[in-house]
Write an enzyme that holds these catalytic residues in place. Structure first.
Site, PDB file in Angstrom:
ATOM      1  N   THR A 117       0.816  -1.211   0.000  1.00 44.05           N
ATOM      2  CA  THR A 117       0.000   0.000   0.000  1.00 44.05           C
ATOM      3  C   THR A 117       0.849   1.260   0.000  1.00 44.05           C
ATOM      4  O   THR A 117       1.971   1.275   0.546  1.00 44.05           O
ATOM      5  CB  THR A 117      -0.899   0.021   1.246  1.00 44.05           C
ATOM      6  N   TYR A 141      -1.645   0.560  10.128  1.00 43.52           N
ATOM      7  CA  TYR A 141      -1.832  -0.141   8.854  1.00 43.52           C
ATOM      8  C   TYR A 141      -0.593  -0.012   7.988  1.00 43.52           C
ATOM      9  O   TYR A 141      -0.005  -1.007   7.532  1.00 43.52           O
ATOM     10  CB  TYR A 141      -3.055   0.415   8.129  1.00 43.52           C
TER      11      TYR A 141
END
Length: 331
Positions: A117, A141
């Site tokens: 990501t 995250y």
């Protein structure tokens, strides 16, 4: 030999299975169904309900299905949730990736594609963001994924594994043929807006901050269609099979849309204005995330087909209508 797709009953994993199927590849789906749904995966693809952190289950899958390559999507992906539940994210995204890699080593798997990501970059110093930008995650995250990237890099060096890590930006839209899309509670702008535009949620769209240092004050994101993302993974698989060296690449279109611009896209697609309200900024949200995609275009010869925000919105709307019909609710 078969390709194992972890998270195969999830949003991106299901589209990956479709891309593999369309390319004539043998694939196997693995998912614990905590957020996915088995009906999303193609019915003629073998499906195993198991957790990617279950080493015994993985060993059986690798043995029974002659797995030669792995594309890893299983994990947790919501920034705001990661701030509230960081330990869950380090468990799901980092610890379980280690378990999967151990299973790969034990089974002799030599090709691995990791779904990462742009959140690993945190708040970037420059936009567009190149792969050489500093890794400065501002959420659990992003941090959990950057840790997993490093673990993969080290494991690959020690065990002769070739890998491609794809850092993708904001994934949106749905399969243009209506075979798969995003389900569950909306955690991203375009899905939430599609549900509100169709009347499936009786509320105004929330804009989290309109005071960013951007042209219109709202956050800017590089929205990439999920089917283009799946094709990037397919191209990465081709590189690894051609004895390509391991590499980490951004996956985005190289230009962004602000929240207001996405709302305007919904007006163009639906012919109606979308009501919204301003809410406070969310922790972990940078002002801009836009990919420098020169490397993926050159190295993987990636040529996106759906680089159009209106098309992304249209496919998201079509999918929400399909899900509503499937569930017997108003469309």
């Amino acid at each position: 030999m078969s390709v194992l797709v972890t998270g195969g009953a999830g949003y991106i994993g299901a589209h990956m299975l479709l891309a593999l199927k369309d390319a004539g590849e043998d694939a196997v789906a693995l998912d614990n169904l905590s957020t996915g749904a088995q009906w999303l995966a193609p019915s003629d693809v073998p499906f195993i309900e198991a957790d990617v952190g279950d080493e015994a289950a993985l060993a059986k899958v690798f043995r029974d299905h002659n797995i030669g390559e792995v594309i890893h999507f299983a994990g947790s992906i919501v920034v705001s949730e990661s701030i509230r539940h960081p330990l869950d994210y380090y468990e799901n995204n980092t610890a379980k990736t280690m378990t999967l890699l151990r299973a790969c080593v034990a089974a002799g798997v030599k090709r691995f594609i990791f779904s990462s990501t742009a959140s690993v970059y945190g708040t970037p110093e420059r936009v567009p963001i190149s792969e050489q930008a500093p890794i400065r995650s501002i959420s659990p995250y992003g941090a959990s994924m950057s840790m997993s990237e490093r673990i993969l890099q080290d494991a690959a060096a020690a065990h002769d594994i070739s890998y491609v890590t794809l850092r993708y930006f904001n994934v949106a839209g749905a399969d243009p043929k209506g075979r798969a899309g995003e389900i569950g509670k909306p955690t991203h702008l375009i899905k939430a807006a599609a549900q509100i535009a169709l009347g499936h949620r009786k509320e105004k769209l929330k804009i989290y901050g309109n005071d960013y240092q951007t042209p219109d004050g709202t956050a800017i994101r590089d929205y990439v269609h999920v089917s283009d993302l799946a094709q990037a993974h397919l191209a990465a698989l081709g590189r690894l099979r051609g004895d390509g060296s391991s590499i980490t690449l951004n996956c985005g279109y190289g230009r962004g849309s602000s929240v207001y611009e996405v709302i305007e896209a919904f007006r163009r697609v639906t012919g109606e204005a979308l009501e919204y309200e301003i809410a406070p900024r969310r922790a972990g949200d940078p002002a801009q995330l836009i990919a420098d995609n020169a490397a993926i275009r050159t190295i993987l010869d990636w040529r996106p087909r759906y680089d159009d925000i209106d098309f992304i919105v249209q496919t998201a709307m079509d999918w929400e209508r399909h899900v509503a019909k499937k569930q017997g609710t108003a469309a």
